[in-house]
Design an enzyme around this catalytic site. Structure first.
Site, PDB file in Angstrom:
ATOM      1  N   HIS A  60       0.870  -1.173   0.000  1.00 17.51           N
ATOM      2  CA  HIS A  60       0.000   0.000   0.000  1.00 17.51           C
ATOM      3  C   HIS A  60       0.913   1.231   0.000  1.00 17.51           C
ATOM      4  O   HIS A  60       1.947   1.236   0.688  1.00 17.51           O
ATOM      5  CB  HIS A  60      -0.874   0.033   1.259  1.00 17.51           C
ATOM      6  CG  HIS A  60      -1.930  -1.015   1.304  1.00 17.51           C
ATOM      7  ND1 HIS A  60      -2.943  -1.003   2.250  1.00 17.51           N
ATOM      8  CD2 HIS A  60      -2.131  -2.128   0.540  1.00 17.51           C
ATOM      9  CE1 HIS A  60      -3.732  -2.055   2.057  1.00 17.51           C
ATOM     10  NE2 HIS A  60      -3.260  -2.747   1.040  1.00 17.51           N
ATOM     11  N   GLU A  62       0.732   4.158   1.389  1.00 21.19           N
ATOM     12  CA  GLU A  62       0.931   4.858   2.660  1.00 21.19           C
ATOM     13  C   GLU A  62       1.970   4.139   3.526  1.00 21.19           C
ATOM     14  O   GLU A  62       2.838   4.776   4.131  1.00 21.19           O
ATOM     15  CB  GLU A  62      -0.382   4.975   3.431  1.00 21.19           C
ATOM     16  CG  GLU A  62      -1.475   5.730   2.688  1.00 21.19           C
ATOM     17  CD  GLU A  62      -2.428   4.807   1.949  1.00 21.19           C
ATOM     18  OE1 GLU A  62      -1.974   3.732   1.469  1.00 21.19           O
ATOM     19  OE2 GLU A  62      -3.607   5.157   1.837  1.00 21.19           O
TER      20      GLU A  62
HETATM   21 ZN   LIG Z   1      -3.164   0.495   3.620  1.00 24.25          ZN
END
Ligand SMILES: [Zn+2]
Length: 154
Positions: A60, A62
């Site tokens: 992901h 982030e």
């Molecule tokens: Zn995430």
């Protein structure tokens, strides 16, 4: 530069960069999520979702940016950094971000909204995980952010 006033950052421009990255991810065969890190109103790192193409559940944007920031920036620098992300960070990412200690995260589409797009149960909100560490701001440019998910084949 010290005493950075993150309120003066060009929020819309940085968030739209995250939207572009989300669309790049979708075009590549990944899910449509993108994020950028900004210091002194300048984008210093970018990433987009690569879970499918890297076959790595950690990819992901982030979490990956939190990981990179902890390697490449010191704590004071991270505390002057804002993350702009197309969608609110999930609990995995928010946990990593809590270690990174960014000043603020600005998202477009809430995790409650993503749960509806993906037909999943709502997850713990990032503001709960990041409380006392990083301010969570959103939704911002919500219609534009939602458009990405309306176009994606969830
Ligand atoms: Zn995430």
């Amino acid at each position: 530069m010290t005493g950075t006033n993150v309120d003066g950052f060009d929020h819309d421009s940085h968030l739209r960069r995250a939207f572009d990255l989300a669309r790049e991810a979708a075009a590549r065969g990944d899910e449509p999520f993108g994020s950028v890190l900004v210091r002194d109103d300048t984008v210093v790192m970018t990433d987009s979702n690569r879970v499918v193409t890297e076959d790595d559940i950690r990819r992901h944007p982030e979490l990956h940016l939190a990981y990179r920031a902890c390697r490449e920036l010191d704590a004071d620098e991270r505390a002057e950094t804002v993350m702009y992300t197309s969608t609110e960070p999930c609990p995995m990412c928010a946990g990593g971000m809590a270690r990174a200690g960014f000043d603020r995260v600005v998202y477009s589409v809430g995790s409650d909204e993503i749960a509806e797009f993906t037909d999943n149960e709502p997850s713990v909100r990032s503001a709960e995980i990041l409380a006392g560490v990083t301010d969570v701001v959103g939704p911002v440019l919500n219609d534009e952010g939602r458009q990405i998910h309306e176009e994606f084949d969830w």
